[in-house]
Design a protein around this motif. Structure first.
Motif, PDB file in Angstrom:
ATOM      1  N   THR A 272     -27.395 -11.877  20.384  1.00 43.36           N
ATOM      2  CA  THR A 272     -27.527 -13.005  19.046  1.00 43.36           C
ATOM      3  C   THR A 272     -27.099 -12.134  17.883  1.00 43.36           C
ATOM      4  N   VAL A 273     -26.766 -13.569  17.206  1.00 46.42           N
ATOM      5  CA  VAL A 273     -25.795 -13.144  15.887  1.00 46.42           C
ATOM      6  C   VAL A 273     -26.924 -12.605  14.812  1.00 46.42           C
ATOM      7  N   THR A 274     -27.316 -11.358  13.796  1.00 45.88           N
ATOM      8  CA  THR A 274     -28.775 -12.269  12.869  1.00 45.88           C
ATOM      9  C   THR A 274     -28.354 -11.870  11.843  1.00 45.88           C
ATOM     10  N   ASP A 275     -27.071 -11.393  11.193  1.00 48.11           N
ATOM     11  CA  ASP A 275     -26.633 -11.817  10.144  1.00 48.11           C
ATOM     12  C   ASP A 275     -24.793 -11.897   9.958  1.00 48.11           C
ATOM     13  N   MET A 276     -24.607 -13.147   9.344  1.00 47.15           N
ATOM     14  CA  MET A 276     -23.099 -13.294   9.537  1.00 47.15           C
ATOM     15  C   MET A 276     -22.826 -12.989   7.369  1.00 47.15           C
ATOM     16  N   ALA A 277     -21.286 -12.665   7.391  1.00 47.00           N
ATOM     17  CA  ALA A 277     -21.040 -13.105   5.715  1.00 47.00           C
ATOM     18  C   ALA A 277     -19.092 -13.148   6.051  1.00 47.00           C
ATOM     19  N   PRO A 278     -18.289 -14.190   6.451  1.00 41.08           N
ATOM     20  CA  PRO A 278     -16.870 -14.624   6.421  1.00 41.08           C
ATOM     21  C   PRO A 278     -16.359 -13.921   5.605  1.00 41.08           C
ATOM     22  N   GLY A 279     -15.332 -13.132   5.845  1.00 42.77           N
ATOM     23  CA  GLY A 279     -13.962 -12.822   4.589  1.00 42.77           C
ATOM     24  C   GLY A 279     -13.904 -13.775   4.020  1.00 42.77           C
ATOM     25  N   ALA A 280     -12.414 -13.092   3.393  1.00 37.10           N
ATOM     26  CA  ALA A 280     -11.400 -14.151   2.486  1.00 37.10           C
ATOM     27  C   ALA A 280     -10.189 -13.684   2.564  1.00 37.10           C
ATOM     28  N   LEU A 281      -9.313 -13.925   3.284  1.00 36.08           N
ATOM     29  CA  LEU A 281      -7.832 -13.625   3.320  1.00 36.08           C
ATOM     30  C   LEU A 281      -7.613 -13.481   1.827  1.00 36.08           C
ATOM     31  N   PRO A 282      -6.330 -12.969   1.550  1.00 33.97           N
ATOM     32  CA  PRO A 282      -5.665 -12.306  -0.095  1.00 33.97           C
ATOM     33  C   PRO A 282      -4.974 -13.422  -0.783  1.00 33.97           C
ATOM     34  N   GLY A 283      -4.456 -14.130  -0.387  1.00 34.65           N
ATOM     35  CA  GLY A 283      -4.058 -15.506  -1.370  1.00 34.65           C
ATOM     36  C   GLY A 283      -2.975 -15.543  -2.745  1.00 34.65           C
ATOM     37  N   LEU A 284      -2.392 -13.941  -2.158  1.00 38.52           N
ATOM     38  CA  LEU A 284      -1.677 -13.556  -3.305  1.00 38.52           C
ATOM     39  C   LEU A 284      -0.547 -14.215  -3.235  1.00 38.52           C
ATOM     40  N   SER A 285       0.269 -15.209  -2.727  1.00 41.07           N
ATOM     41  CA  SER A 285       0.827 -15.941  -2.953  1.00 41.07           C
ATOM     42  C   SER A 285       0.652 -17.422  -4.348  1.00 41.07           C
ATOM     43  N   ALA A 286      -0.292 -17.675  -4.713  1.00 38.23           N
ATOM     44  CA  ALA A 286      -1.018 -18.194  -5.684  1.00 38.23           C
ATOM     45  C   ALA A 286      -0.367 -17.748  -7.001  1.00 38.23           C
ATOM     46  N   PRO A 287       0.182 -18.706  -7.726  1.00 37.20           N
ATOM     47  CA  PRO A 287       0.645 -18.474  -9.144  1.00 37.20           C
ATOM     48  C   PRO A 287       0.252 -17.116  -9.831  1.00 37.20           C
ATOM     49  N   ALA A 288      -1.565 -17.720 -10.359  1.00 40.19           N
ATOM     50  CA  ALA A 288      -1.789 -17.021 -10.800  1.00 40.19           C
ATOM     51  C   ALA A 288      -2.091 -15.012 -10.281  1.00 40.19           C
ATOM     52  N   ALA A 289      -1.860 -15.213  -8.967  1.00 41.14           N
ATOM     53  CA  ALA A 289      -2.758 -13.664  -8.177  1.00 41.14           C
ATOM     54  C   ALA A 289      -1.503 -13.030  -8.665  1.00 41.14           C
ATOM     55  N   ALA A 290      -0.367 -13.748  -8.366  1.00 46.01           N
ATOM     56  CA  ALA A 290       0.799 -13.544  -7.768  1.00 46.01           C
ATOM     57  C   ALA A 290       1.397 -12.331  -9.795  1.00 46.01           C
ATOM     58  N   GLU A 291       0.660 -13.046 -10.305  1.00 46.66           N
ATOM     59  CA  GLU A 291       0.948 -12.936 -12.252  1.00 46.66           C
ATOM     60  C   GLU A 291       0.190 -11.138 -11.927  1.00 46.66           C
ATOM     61  N   LEU A 292      -1.258 -11.580 -11.934  1.00 48.76           N
ATOM     62  CA  LEU A 292      -1.754 -10.366 -12.115  1.00 48.76           C
ATOM     63  C   LEU A 292      -1.413  -9.002 -11.035  1.00 48.76           C
ATOM     64  N   VAL A 293      -0.690  -8.881 -10.002  1.00 47.24           N
ATOM     65  CA  VAL A 293      -0.312  -7.844  -9.315  1.00 47.24           C
ATOM     66  C   VAL A 293       1.013  -8.119  -9.517  1.00 47.24           C
ATOM     67  N   ALA A 294       1.967  -8.287 -10.882  1.00 43.11           N
ATOM     68  CA  ALA A 294       2.912  -8.288 -11.741  1.00 43.11           C
ATOM     69  C   ALA A 294       2.310  -6.653 -12.360  1.00 43.11           C
ATOM     70  N   ALA A 295       1.284  -8.111 -13.135  1.00 50.68           N
ATOM     71  CA  ALA A 295       0.698  -7.375 -14.504  1.00 50.68           C
ATOM     72  C   ALA A 295       0.324  -5.622 -13.956  1.00 50.68           C
ATOM     73  N   ALA A 296       0.119  -5.809 -12.845  1.00 49.97           N
ATOM     74  CA  ALA A 296      -1.135  -4.284 -12.405  1.00 49.97           C
ATOM     75  C   ALA A 296       0.247  -3.027 -12.129  1.00 49.97           C
ATOM     76  N   GLY A 297       1.549  -3.567 -11.838  1.00 52.05           N
ATOM     77  CA  GLY A 297       2.451  -2.778 -11.793  1.00 52.05           C
ATOM     78  C   GLY A 297       2.360  -1.735 -10.517  1.00 52.05           C
ATOM     79  N   GLY A 298       1.604  -2.351  -9.758  1.00 52.86           N
ATOM     80  CA  GLY A 298       1.501  -1.734  -8.612  1.00 52.86           C
ATOM     81  C   GLY A 298       1.345  -3.012  -7.096  1.00 52.86           C
ATOM     82  N   ASP A 299       1.777  -2.012  -6.246  1.00 50.55           N
ATOM     83  CA  ASP A 299       0.426  -3.054  -3.936  1.00 50.55           C
ATOM     84  C   ASP A 299      -0.687  -2.931  -4.483  1.00 50.55           C
TER      85      ASP A 299
END
Length: 354
Positions: A272-299
């Motif tokens: 029996t499933v008693t609790d569940m919360a779905p995950g989230a995909l990285p979404g790093l291809s989104a333009p704003a996400a790519a900008e943040l990754v670039a600003a952070a200067g790391g992988d």
């Protein structure tokens, strides 16, 4: 009376001020009042709203994209770790990691970036550390849904000042066995439900979890027994036993797929499933996400755990974690954050939003 906060000053000092405002889940009124008062007086360029003990603020500059930044104001209960204390380059105390360092960075940006390159919504919410149905984000989603709309969500949970993309899903199941009661002096006349779990425990001990690469981020899954119970008396063969199992699954699987996998792993058992919360995909291809990754200067790295990025992903936007502090220190008496993490996060996010 609200506590006076200096939003434009050093975000390290702002972190210290926030930590010294107790805000255990369900008791966030004082910190919410203080945050609201500071935003209304020190950030006149923002539209400010209140929802229970959550405070929201946003720019309305007509930019082509909007970033939603989110941080919870509450903490777990005090564990002899208040008031704040300092050592060389480190702040110690409840909430320094989870997550008043992140809140301080957000408040500092709200006051000091009147004309960011993206429109920005700041969400400071309540009751994150307790049951999910009391989480302030759920109330905001119901009552003020337009305040959670955007092209990227940045949850400033502790991430060692590194971009952590997406998050794992989590599921708990109950593996139940039944038997027949008998006196333990005549145990052969009964059927022991606890003994019947031996196969399930052997399956867990032999289980080999997946490691999944998504957008260059490695998500390591897990399957662990977290509780076992059964029996009614010390001299009775138990007729029921329950094994609780927690599964952390990579975001390439949805809840239905995770459940199907667990039913396959524990084939032949009552599951029996008693609790569940779905995950989230990285979404790093989104333009704003790519900008943040670039600003952070790391992988970027995978988030090994569940955070409210999943709530934003469910609303249809990519979401990442980026905040000061080591997440493994959250909820511990030893919470502490390097001031360099706070300074770095403020600088990276200022560059990104500008």
């Amino acid at each position: 009376m609200p506590v006076e906060l200096d939003l434009a000053g050093d975000p390290v000092e702002l972190t210290a001020a926030l930590v010294d405002i107790p805000s255990v889940s369900g008791d966030e009124a004082l910190i919410a009042d203080s945050v609201e008062a500071a935003l209304r007086t020190q950030a006149p360029h923002l539209e400010v709203a209140r929802s229970g003990n959550a405070v929201l603020a946003r720019t309305t500059l007509g930019r082509p994209s909007r970033v939603v930044m989110a941080g919870h104001l509450d903490t777990v209960p005090v564990n002899d770790n208040l008031p704040l204390r300092r050592t060389d380059g480190v702040l110690h105390g409840l909430g320094t990691v989870d997550m008043k360092g992140g809140d301080a960075v957000m408040l500092h940006l709200a006051a000091t970036l009147p004309a960011p390159g993206h429109d920005v919504t700041f969400v400071f919410y309540d009751c994150e550390e307790i049951e999910a149905d009391r989480n302030g984000l759920g109330r905001i989603e119901r009552d003020l849904p337009d305040w959670l709309a955007g092209d990227l969500a940045v949850v400033c949970e502790p991430s060692n000042a590194v971009v952590e993309a997406g998050c794992q899903g989590t599921m708990r199941i109950a593996v139940r066995t039944t038997g027949r009661r008998a006196h333990t002096a005549r145990g052969w006349m009964g059927e022991n439900a606890i003994h019947a779990l031996s196969g399930a425990l052997a399956t867990l001990a032999a289980y080999e979890a997946r490691t999944v690469d998504i957008d260059g981020c490695r998500y390591r899954e897990g399957l662990q027994a977290v509780r076992i119970g059964g029996g009614v008396s010390g001299n009775v063969v138990p007729d029921e036993a329950v094994l609780t199992v927690n599964h952390r699954f990579a975001p390439d699987r949805g809840p239905a797929e995770a459940e199907a996998h667990l039913r396959e792993v524990f084939a032949g058992y009552d599951v029996t499933v008693t609790d569940m919360a779905p995950g989230a995909l990285p979404g790093l291809s989104a333009p704003a996400a790519a900008e943040l990754v670039a600003a952070a200067g790391g992988d970027p790295v995978a988030k090994l755990g569940w955070t409210d990025v999943a709530r934003f992903a469910a609303l249809g936007m990519p979401a990442v974690n980026f905040g000061p502090g080591d997440p493994t220190l959250a909820h511990t008496q030893q919470e502490h954050v390097p001031v360099a993490d706070i300074t770095r996060c403020a600088a990276v996010l200022s560059t990104f939003l500008s």
